[in-house]
Design a protein around this motif. Structure first.
Motif, mmCIF file in Angstrom:
data_model
loop_
_atom_site.group_PDB
_atom_site.id
_atom_site.type_symbol
_atom_site.label_atom_id
_atom_site.label_comp_id
_atom_site.label_asym_id
_atom_site.label_seq_id
_atom_site.Cartn_x
_atom_site.Cartn_y
_atom_site.Cartn_z
ATOM 1 N N ILE A 58 0.967 -10.309 -5.194
ATOM 2 C CA ILE A 58 2.227 -9.789 -5.728
ATOM 3 C C ILE A 58 2.018 -8.329 -6.087
ATOM 4 C CG2 ILE A 58 3.932 -9.942 -7.597
ATOM 5 C CD1 ILE A 58 3.461 -12.958 -7.635
ATOM 6 N N GLY A 59 2.897 -7.483 -5.568
ATOM 7 C CA GLY A 59 2.894 -6.066 -5.914
ATOM 8 C C GLY A 59 4.100 -5.781 -6.789
ATOM 9 N N GLN A 60 4.284 -4.499 -7.138
ATOM 10 C CA GLN A 60 5.395 -4.199 -8.043
ATOM 11 C C GLN A 60 6.225 -3.031 -7.525
ATOM 12 O OE1 GLN A 60 4.749 -1.452 -10.684
ATOM 13 N NE2 GLN A 60 2.657 -1.065 -10.105
ATOM 14 N N SER A 61 6.445 -3.027 -6.200
ATOM 15 C CA SER A 61 7.273 -1.988 -5.601
ATOM 16 C C SER A 61 8.529 -2.627 -5.005
ATOM 17 C CB SER A 61 6.479 -1.295 -4.491
ATOM 18 O OG SER A 61 6.310 -2.173 -3.397
ATOM 19 N N SER A 62 9.184 -1.905 -4.139
ATOM 20 C CA SER A 62 10.310 -2.451 -3.384
ATOM 21 C C SER A 62 9.779 -3.380 -2.299
ATOM 22 C CB SER A 62 11.092 -1.311 -2.740
ATOM 23 O OG SER A 62 11.914 -1.798 -1.709
ATOM 24 N N TYR A 63 10.559 -4.374 -1.932
ATOM 25 C CA TYR A 63 10.124 -5.312 -0.896
ATOM 26 C C TYR A 63 9.935 -4.627 0.455
ATOM 27 C CZ TYR A 63 14.857 -5.544 1.069
ATOM 28 O OH TYR A 63 16.044 -5.243 1.670
ATOM 29 N N HIS A 64 10.521 -3.453 0.644
ATOM 30 C CA HIS A 64 10.385 -2.719 1.903
ATOM 31 C C HIS A 64 8.931 -2.364 2.206
ATOM 32 C CE1 HIS A 64 14.641 -1.918 0.846
ATOM 33 N NE2 HIS A 64 14.799 -2.111 2.152
ATOM 34 N N HIS A 65 8.084 -2.350 1.183
ATOM 35 C CA HIS A 65 6.687 -1.946 1.371
ATOM 36 C C HIS A 65 5.770 -3.114 1.743
ATOM 37 C CE1 HIS A 65 7.607 2.045 0.079
ATOM 38 N NE2 HIS A 65 8.120 1.591 -1.051
ATOM 39 N N ILE A 66 6.268 -4.346 1.700
ATOM 40 C CA ILE A 66 5.406 -5.505 1.958
ATOM 41 C C ILE A 66 4.884 -5.502 3.390
ATOM 42 C CG2 ILE A 66 5.311 -8.021 2.134
ATOM 43 C CD1 ILE A 66 7.252 -8.165 -0.257
ATOM 44 N N LYS A 67 5.779 -5.441 4.365
ATOM 45 C CA LYS A 67 5.345 -5.515 5.773
ATOM 46 C C LYS A 67 4.405 -4.363 6.153
ATOM 47 C CE LYS A 67 9.167 -8.390 7.318
ATOM 48 N NZ LYS A 67 10.446 -8.478 8.021
ATOM 49 N N PRO A 68 4.716 -3.092 5.785
ATOM 50 C CA PRO A 68 3.762 -2.024 6.112
ATOM 51 C C PRO A 68 2.397 -2.214 5.443
ATOM 52 C CG PRO A 68 5.899 -1.078 5.549
ATOM 53 C CD PRO A 68 5.970 -2.551 5.255
ATOM 54 N N PHE A 69 2.385 -2.717 4.186
ATOM 55 C CA PHE A 69 1.112 -2.928 3.487
ATOM 56 C C PHE A 69 0.323 -4.061 4.143
ATOM 57 C CE2 PHE A 69 -1.516 -4.403 -0.174
ATOM 58 C CZ PHE A 69 -2.211 -3.220 -0.394
ATOM 59 N N CYS A 70 0.990 -5.121 4.557
ATOM 60 C CA CYS A 70 0.320 -6.218 5.269
ATOM 61 C C CYS A 70 -0.255 -5.713 6.587
ATOM 62 C CB CYS A 70 1.275 -7.379 5.522
ATOM 63 S SG CYS A 70 1.666 -8.333 4.046
ATOM 64 N N SER A 71 0.509 -4.886 7.279
ATOM 65 C CA SER A 71 0.052 -4.321 8.542
ATOM 66 C C SER A 71 -1.169 -3.421 8.324
ATOM 67 C CB SER A 71 1.196 -3.530 9.177
ATOM 68 O OG SER A 71 0.788 -2.936 10.366
ATOM 69 N N LEU A 72 -1.144 -2.623 7.277
ATOM 70 C CA LEU A 72 -2.238 -1.708 6.946
ATOM 71 C C LEU A 72 -3.525 -2.455 6.590
ATOM 72 C CD1 LEU A 72 -3.058 1.297 6.243
ATOM 73 C CD2 LEU A 72 -2.354 0.745 3.907
ATOM 74 N N THR A 73 -3.389 -3.569 5.868
ATOM 75 C CA THR A 73 -4.562 -4.293 5.354
ATOM 76 C C THR A 73 -4.993 -5.468 6.223
ATOM 77 O OG1 THR A 73 -3.132 -5.694 4.004
ATOM 78 C CG2 THR A 73 -4.036 -3.705 2.941
ATOM 79 N N GLY A 74 -4.144 -5.876 7.157
ATOM 80 C CA GLY A 74 -4.459 -7.054 7.971
ATOM 81 C C GLY A 74 -4.207 -8.355 7.228
ATOM 82 N N TYR A 75 -3.505 -8.291 6.107
ATOM 83 C CA TYR A 75 -3.240 -9.462 5.262
ATOM 84 C C TYR A 75 -2.116 -10.305 5.877
ATOM 85 C CZ TYR A 75 -2.261 -12.126 1.002
ATOM 86 O OH TYR A 75 -2.069 -13.130 0.089
ATOM 87 N N THR A 76 -2.389 -11.594 6.108
ATOM 88 C CA THR A 76 -1.393 -12.470 6.731
ATOM 89 C C THR A 76 -0.970 -13.636 5.836
ATOM 90 O OG1 THR A 76 -3.133 -13.769 7.785
ATOM 91 C CG2 THR A 76 -2.198 -11.946 9.070
ATOM 92 N N HIS A 77 -1.504 -13.690 4.621
ATOM 93 C CA HIS A 77 -1.100 -14.747 3.684
ATOM 94 C C HIS A 77 0.210 -14.317 3.009
ATOM 95 C CE1 HIS A 77 -5.051 -16.487 4.403
ATOM 96 N NE2 HIS A 77 -5.600 -15.342 4.063
ATOM 97 N N GLU A 78 0.630 -15.042 2.002
ATOM 98 C CA GLU A 78 1.912 -14.756 1.346
ATOM 99 C C GLU A 78 1.844 -13.501 0.468
ATOM 100 O OE1 GLU A 78 3.956 -18.390 -0.312
ATOM 101 O OE2 GLU A 78 1.964 -19.221 0.102
ATOM 102 N N MET A 79 2.927 -12.706 0.517
ATOM 103 C CA MET A 79 3.019 -11.522 -0.335
ATOM 104 C C MET A 79 4.452 -11.368 -0.829
ATOM 105 S SD MET A 79 1.812 -7.556 0.257
ATOM 106 C CE MET A 79 0.140 -8.041 0.595
ATOM 107 N N TYR A 80 4.568 -11.020 -2.109
ATOM 108 C CA TYR A 80 5.861 -10.815 -2.758
ATOM 109 C C TYR A 80 5.769 -9.574 -3.637
ATOM 110 C CZ TYR A 80 6.428 -15.733 -1.482
ATOM 111 O OH TYR A 80 6.490 -16.910 -0.782
#
Length: 188
Positions: A58-80
């Motif tokens: 869980i991060g504390q920004s706008s949801y618009h940043h989730i997909k780019p951050f997942c792409s940057l980190t290679g994270y494929t689990h759940e993120m909110y």
């Protein structure tokens, strides 16, 4: 919390039916958070499924940043995200750096100067004044559920005070992961 498509999900729904490891990150521009999430990405889905545990960031920004951050980190689990930091506040996660800077996360590979420069570059190449969360907010990690049971809580004192991922995996009953690139020696 809000998912990558902007849909609202009650926080309790994340751990109501199943045990969950929930990691709160400082912000999506933070280099220590980026490197920690890169290691979280290495946790095999099969290990989580075998233990019937969800892994959630869980991060504390706008949801618009989730997909780019997942792409940057290679994270494929759940993120909110928790854009208003309501859950951060309820759990008592602090703002500002603690005095104990001697704490060193085993998952942070960059030194402070290089990591800070990379974070600033990502901030400068993104939309103006979009810090992707409160830069002073600290994170933490919990193991929750099923139901309202809290199995573990760690509140970060500063940006380097991440709980080792294998510690959290072990406490949740999940197999541990070799995060080094070195082969493990097995004694026969």
């Amino acid at each position: 919390v809000v998912d990558a498509d902007g849909g609202s999900v009650p926080f309790q729904a994340l751990y109501g039916e199943q045990k969950a490891i929930v990691v709160f990150v400082r912000n999506f521009l933070c280099y220590t958070c980026k490197e920690y999430v890169e290691d979280l990405a290495k946790v095999p889905k099969a290990f989580l499924q075998e233990a019937n545990v969800r892994l959630i960031v869980i991060g504390q920004s706008s949801y618009h940043h989730i997909k780019p951050f997942c792409s940057l980190t290679g994270y494929t689990h759940e993120m909110y995200v928790d854009p208003q930091r309501e859950i951060y506040k309820r759990l008592g996660m602090k703002r500002g750096e603690g005095n104990d800077v001697s704490v060193q996360s085993p998952h942070v590979k960059s030194n402070t100067l290089l990591g800070s420069i990379r974070s600033m570059w990502r901030a400068m190449t993104g939309p103006a004044f979009d810090f992707q969360g409160d830069p002073a907010q600290q994170g933490g990690a919990l193991i929750l559920g099923p139901g309202n049971e809290v199995h573990f809580l760690h509140l970060d004192k500063n940006r380097m005070d991440h709980i080792p991922i294998n510690t959290v995996l072990q406490l949740a009953g999940v197999k541990t992961v070799n995060f080094t690139n070195q082969p493990q020696i097995i004694d026969i």
